[in-house]
Design a protein around this motif. Structure first.
Motif, PDB file in Angstrom:
ATOM      1  N   LYS A 274       0.840  -1.204   0.000  1.00 29.48           N
ATOM      2  CA  LYS A 274       0.000   0.000   0.000  1.00 29.48           C
ATOM      3  C   LYS A 274       0.873   1.252   0.000  1.00 29.48           C
ATOM      4  O   LYS A 274       1.191   1.813   1.032  1.00 29.48           O
ATOM      5  N   SER A 276      -0.139   3.947  -1.624  1.00 24.05           N
ATOM      6  CA  SER A 276      -1.009   5.109  -1.875  1.00 24.05           C
ATOM      7  C   SER A 276      -1.116   6.020  -0.658  1.00 24.05           C
ATOM      8  O   SER A 276      -1.005   5.577   0.485  1.00 24.05           O
ATOM      9  N   PRO A 306     -12.369   5.039   5.674  1.00 19.50           N
ATOM     10  CA  PRO A 306     -11.856   3.786   6.257  1.00 19.50           C
ATOM     11  C   PRO A 306     -10.330   3.768   6.158  1.00 19.50           C
ATOM     12  O   PRO A 306      -9.762   4.297   5.193  1.00 19.50           O
ATOM     13  N   ILE A 308      -7.763   1.652   5.061  1.00 18.45           N
ATOM     14  CA  ILE A 308      -7.768   0.436   4.229  1.00 18.45           C
ATOM     15  C   ILE A 308      -6.749  -0.578   4.747  1.00 18.45           C
ATOM     16  O   ILE A 308      -7.030  -1.764   4.882  1.00 18.45           O
ATOM     17  N   LEU A 309      -5.563  -0.075   5.064  1.00 23.61           N
ATOM     18  CA  LEU A 309      -4.492  -0.974   5.501  1.00 23.61           C
ATOM     19  C   LEU A 309      -4.828  -1.633   6.843  1.00 23.61           C
ATOM     20  O   LEU A 309      -4.559  -2.827   7.050  1.00 23.61           O
ATOM     21  N   PHE A 325       3.394   1.845   3.597  1.00 25.02           N
ATOM     22  CA  PHE A 325       4.326   2.962   3.450  1.00 25.02           C
ATOM     23  C   PHE A 325       3.862   4.034   4.423  1.00 25.02           C
ATOM     24  O   PHE A 325       2.671   4.129   4.718  1.00 25.02           O
ATOM     25  N   LYS A 339       2.795   2.143  13.454  1.00 27.92           N
ATOM     26  CA  LYS A 339       1.902   1.777  12.337  1.00 27.92           C
ATOM     27  C   LYS A 339       2.061   0.295  11.968  1.00 27.92           C
ATOM     28  O   LYS A 339       1.089  -0.377  11.638  1.00 27.92           O
ATOM     29  N   LYS A 343      -1.298  -1.903  12.360  1.00 29.14           N
ATOM     30  CA  LYS A 343      -1.952  -2.364  11.125  1.00 29.14           C
ATOM     31  C   LYS A 343      -1.580  -3.818  10.789  1.00 29.14           C
ATOM     32  O   LYS A 343      -1.895  -4.301   9.704  1.00 29.14           O
TER      33      LYS A 343
HETATM   34  N1  CTP Z   1      -3.582   3.989   4.748  1.00 31.33           N
HETATM   35  C1  CTP Z   1      -4.747   3.384   4.331  1.00 31.33           C
HETATM   36  N2  CTP Z   1      -5.952   4.007   4.535  1.00 31.33           N
HETATM   37  C2  CTP Z   1      -6.012   5.206   5.127  1.00 31.33           C
HETATM   38  C3  CTP Z   1      -4.830   5.843   5.551  1.00 31.33           C
HETATM   39  C4  CTP Z   1      -3.619   5.213   5.337  1.00 31.33           C
HETATM   40  O1  CTP Z   1      -4.690   2.291   3.783  1.00 31.33           O
HETATM   41  N3  CTP Z   1      -7.181   5.783   5.304  1.00 31.33           N
HETATM   42  C5  CTP Z   1      -2.310   3.309   4.531  1.00 31.33           C
HETATM   43  C6  CTP Z   1      -1.379   3.995   3.539  1.00 31.33           C
HETATM   44  O2  CTP Z   1      -1.616   3.517   2.220  1.00 31.33           O
HETATM   45  C7  CTP Z   1      -0.007   3.619   4.038  1.00 31.33           C
HETATM   46  C8  CTP Z   1      -0.187   3.445   5.527  1.00 31.33           C
HETATM   47  O3  CTP Z   1      -1.598   3.289   5.742  1.00 31.33           O
HETATM   48  O4  CTP Z   1       0.441   2.380   3.534  1.00 31.33           O
HETATM   49  C9  CTP Z   1       0.277   4.588   6.361  1.00 31.33           C
HETATM   50  O5  CTP Z   1      -0.295   5.783   5.901  1.00 31.33           O
HETATM   51  P1  CTP Z   1      -0.155   7.131   6.711  1.00 31.33           P
HETATM   52  O6  CTP Z   1      -0.975   8.194   6.045  1.00 31.33           O
HETATM   53  O7  CTP Z   1       1.289   7.399   6.971  1.00 31.33           O
HETATM   54  O8  CTP Z   1      -0.785   6.669   8.080  1.00 31.33           O
HETATM   55  P2  CTP Z   1      -2.039   7.036   8.911  1.00 31.33           P
HETATM   56  O9  CTP Z   1      -2.454   5.777   9.580  1.00 31.33           O
HETATM   57  O10 CTP Z   1      -3.066   7.749   8.106  1.00 31.33           O
HETATM   58  O11 CTP Z   1      -1.409   7.992  10.008  1.00 31.33           O
HETATM   59  P3  CTP Z   1      -1.143   9.578  10.047  1.00 31.33           P
HETATM   60  O12 CTP Z   1      -1.639  10.162   8.727  1.00 31.33           O
HETATM   61  O13 CTP Z   1      -1.899  10.019  11.209  1.00 31.33           O
HETATM   62  O14 CTP Z   1       0.350   9.692  10.211  1.00 31.33           O
END
Ligand code: CTP
Length: 398
Positions: A274, A276, A306, A308-309, A325, A339, A343
């Motif tokens: 992931k 994205s 949501p 997703i990860l 990522f 994370k 996750k």
């Molecule tokens: N991710 C996801 N769905 C979301 C947010 C993040 O699947 N709604 C996934 C991203 O694709 C990535 C990972 O979670 O692989 C970490 O994303 P990041 O934005 O750094 O983490 P968040 O959990 O959103 O934490 P924050 O933005 O508070 O740092």
């Protein structure tokens, strides 16, 4: 990216099509990539381009005849075929395709094709009527049955001023198939799902909330996985990038679209990556029509998307590998580890986005890889090379 062409013996068979001039550029590129290119030309190819063109570009002799003047030349079909890592026949005319399909060995190129046990790649180029003639269709089917790789020609306007299928394939696509043939197929039979790019969260038909992700890192991951033999699906948010060769791309807009597209496929996937940058929030209301500026409220009401990860981590199946990522500007290691655990990931690649020469939009990246039991600092390098280095580590997990 690792230079897969360096030191490889590539034989290029050029046959009599006007597209022969195009492959001069291919030879030049391969030579720059340090491949050892030897060109074999048929008699009719020499009516379009001279042997000297290829000699100058490859730095090697161009072979034209079965019956050369030196001892080495008279056995060229054996030595070239034996030493080849790849035989590429481009452009391949209907006549050469017919000869190859029937095992006819009446010149140096067709004889070499019978001798070599290296992968044979054929790029047809001809008038579209010739290409769709049942005789050519049957011959191409035969070539595929033999185990030759026949790359589809492109569609477009041809030298004969007819439009249709039959133009020589584009080099970028051909290069990817050749690179794949020269790369160890570590992920053969593996289904890989990669998400890339930003998501767009609409406010109305004209406006949306999004982020700075270019999608480059995810596309690089997809390209590298294809080269290593994986069956790759790329679920991409809106980007300016073209679909990597050999990859099945599904285009989505919002986080919810991405969530639905990922969940539909995740159960049957061996490795999920992931990359994205999913929007964490979306506007609570999406207006059906464009909102006039006088009517825009100064405060936006948001709703959480949501994760997703996180959802994938909860649904992880036996043996499935889940990779995330994270873009961080401080406390990379601690934030990444949080994370990884939360996750349920096997690996997380943490981008440092505090500088300007890595992360969002940049061609380069520098990531810290975190596993539950260790970490690796990757060097500052191109996103494609970073992707390659990450897949080197994923191999160890699978
Ligand atoms: N991710 C996801 N769905 C979301 C947010 C993040 O699947 N709604 C996934 C991203 O694709 C990535 C990972 O979670 O692989 C970490 O994303 P990041 O934005 O750094 O983490 P968040 O959990 O959103 O934490 P924050 O933005 O508070 O740092």
């Amino acid at each position: 990216m690792t230079n897969v062409f360096a030191g490889k013996n590539i034989i290029l068979g050029v046959t009599g099509s006007i597209a022969a001039f195009k492959v001069a550029g291919w030879v030049s590129t391969l030579a720059k990539e340090e491949a050892n290119v030897s060109v074999i030309m048929t008699d009719s190819a020499r009516r379009f381009v001279t042997p000297l063109t290829f000699e100058a570009l490859s730095g090697n002799k161009t072979y034209c005849s079965m019956f050369g003047s030196s001892d080495r030349d008279s056995m060229a079909h054996i030595s070239l075929g034996r030493e080849a890592d790849l035989l590429l026949i481009a452009p391949a005319t209907a006549n050469t395709i017919a000869r190859l399909a029937n095992g006819i060995a009446d010149d140096l190129l067709t004889t070499t094709a019978l001798v070599t046990r290296a992968g044979v790649f054929i790029c047809p180029a001809m008038n579209s009527k010739m290409y769709s003639h049942p005789a050519t269709v049957t011959n191409i089917r035969k070539l595929k049955k033999i185990g030759y790789h026949v790359l589809d020609p492109a569609h477009g306007m041809m030298a004969c001023k007819e439009e249709g299928e039959g133009r020589l394939a584009e080099w970028d696509d051909v290069a990817e198939y050749l690179a794949k043939a020269l790369t160890e197929q570590e992920f053969i039979g593996k289904k890989v799902l990669i998400t890339a790019g930003p998501t767009r969260e609409p406010l109305d038909p004209a406006r949306f909330l999004s982020n700075r992700s270019s999608g480059k890192m995810g596309y690089a991951m997809a390209r590298s996985a294809f080269r290593r033999g994986a069956d790759v699906t790329l679920i991409s948010g809106p980007t300016a990038l073209s679909c990597p060769t050999g990859v099945n791309r599904i285009e989505v807009e919002s986080a919810q679209d991405m969530f639905d597209a990922v969940l539909k496929r995740s159960g049957k996937t061996d490795i999920i990556v992931k990359t994205s940058a999913v929007a964490d929030y979306r506007p609570a209301k999406r207006a059906e029509h464009k909102v006039k500026k006088e009517q825009i409220e100064p405060h936006l009401c948001l709703k959480q998307n949501p994760d997703i990860l996180y959802e994938l981590g909860k649904r992880k199946t036996e043996g499935q590998i889940l990779i995330g990522f994270a873009a961080e500007s401080q406390d990379l290691r601690a934030a990444g580890m949080r994370k990884l655990k939360k996750k349920n990931l096997d690996l997380i690649a943490v981008n440092d986005i505090s500088g300007t020469n890595s992360g969002f939009e940049s061609e380069n990246n520098q990531v810290l890889l975190l596993f539950s039991d260790g970490s690796v600092d990757l060097p500052h390098t191109s996103k494609q090379h970073t992707a390659d280095l990450i897949w080197d580590k994923i191999v160890l997990l699978s």
